[in-house]
Design an enzyme around this catalytic site. Structure first.
Site, mmCIF file in Angstrom:
data_model
loop_
_atom_site.group_PDB
_atom_site.id
_atom_site.type_symbol
_atom_site.label_atom_id
_atom_site.label_comp_id
_atom_site.label_asym_id
_atom_site.label_seq_id
_atom_site.Cartn_x
_atom_site.Cartn_y
_atom_site.Cartn_z
ATOM 1 N N GLU A 1 0.821 -1.211 0.000
ATOM 2 C CA GLU A 1 0.000 0.000 0.000
ATOM 3 C C GLU A 1 0.856 1.263 0.000
ATOM 4 O O GLU A 1 0.475 2.284 -0.581
ATOM 5 C CB GLU A 1 -0.924 -0.013 1.217
ATOM 6 C CG GLU A 1 -1.965 -1.113 1.182
ATOM 7 C CD GLU A 1 -2.691 -1.302 2.503
ATOM 8 O OE1 GLU A 1 -3.709 -2.010 2.516
ATOM 9 O OE2 GLU A 1 -2.243 -0.750 3.521
ATOM 10 N N ASP B 1 -11.304 -7.624 -2.610
ATOM 11 C CA ASP B 1 -12.082 -8.858 -2.570
ATOM 12 C C ASP B 1 -13.519 -8.520 -2.186
ATOM 13 O O ASP B 1 -13.772 -7.524 -1.504
ATOM 14 C CB ASP B 1 -11.478 -9.861 -1.589
ATOM 15 C CG ASP B 1 -11.264 -9.283 -0.204
ATOM 16 O OD1 ASP B 1 -12.070 -9.583 0.695
ATOM 17 O OD2 ASP B 1 -10.301 -8.505 -0.006
#
Length: 230
Positions: free
Chosen positions: A12, A194
């Protein structure tokens, strides 16, 4: 305005580090803290590590040691609302812990928080809404929840039944709580890796790099919109 950016993982944080101009790096409390210019704004950037303890610890460190009074969390999250798709952006408007009895731990216990839900800063939400106009990915605003576990089909239904969030992660509620206690403006920007349709840790691993890059791009747009309004 002293602006901090926190990411939970190296995946990230990497898009930010690659775009950071100038500045320095300091090693403190086992992590690297970078200072430089991102999206035309001087920022303090840290990768805190996964989980709420790491998130709270590094948030407090940036506030105390670096004088941060605006904190943006950027990274990835699991989509809980069925309307979300992979790589959508979720901007948290409220944050709570899905694995904590908020009444007992936060409201009825010292230091007696007024509630178990923490709000994003209105000015940061306004900037995010401006940044969402014309952004390449869909941007949604709503509730985010955090807990010390990866949410898959086994526990997805319970979290939805109790909180009905847009997305779930492992850090943002701890950062929001820390910022609330210190009077620091906070918002979280997360790219979806997801969903119920694309469930499981495998999908997270496959999609985290792309979702992190999109979240970084949106954070840049948010900061530019915030600078215009400042």
């Amino acid at each position: 305005m002293a602006l901090g950016i926190i990411c939970a993982t190296k995946t990230e944080a990497t898009p930010f580090i690659e775009k950071l101009v100038g500045g320095t790096t300091e090693h403190a409390a086992l992590i690297d803290v970078h200072e430089g210019e991102f999206a035309g704004v001087h920022v303090v950037l840290a990768c805190c590590g996964v989980g709420k303890t790491n998130a709270a610890m590094v948030s407090q460190m940036l506030i105390d040691r670096y004088g941060v009074d605006v904190l943006v969390n950027s990274g990835t999250a699991g989509g809980m609302d069925p309307s979300l798709d992979l790589f959508d952006i979720v901007v948290g408007s409220t944050f709570c812990h899905h694995d904590v009895d908020a009444q007992m731990v936060l409201v009825d216990s010292y230091p007696y928080y007024p509630g178990g839900v923490f709000d994003a800063d209105p000015a940061l939400i306004d900037a995010a809404r401006a940044a969402s106009e014309g952004f390449a990915a869909p941007v949604r605003f709503g509730a985010m929840v955090s807990g010390e576990q990866f949410i898959d089909d086994e526990c997805r239904g319970d979290v939805i039944a109790r909180h009905d969030p847009l997305a779930v992660d492992m850090e943002s509620a701890a950062m929001a709580q820390t910022c609330f206690a210190n009077g620091v403006a906070f918002v979280s920007v997360r790219g979806i890796t997801d969903t119920a349709e694309h469930d499981g840790f495998g999908n997270y691993e496959i999609n985290s790099t792309k979702a992190s890059a999109i979240a970084c791009d949106f954070t840049a747009s948010l900061l530019k919109a915030l600078a215009i309004r400042s």
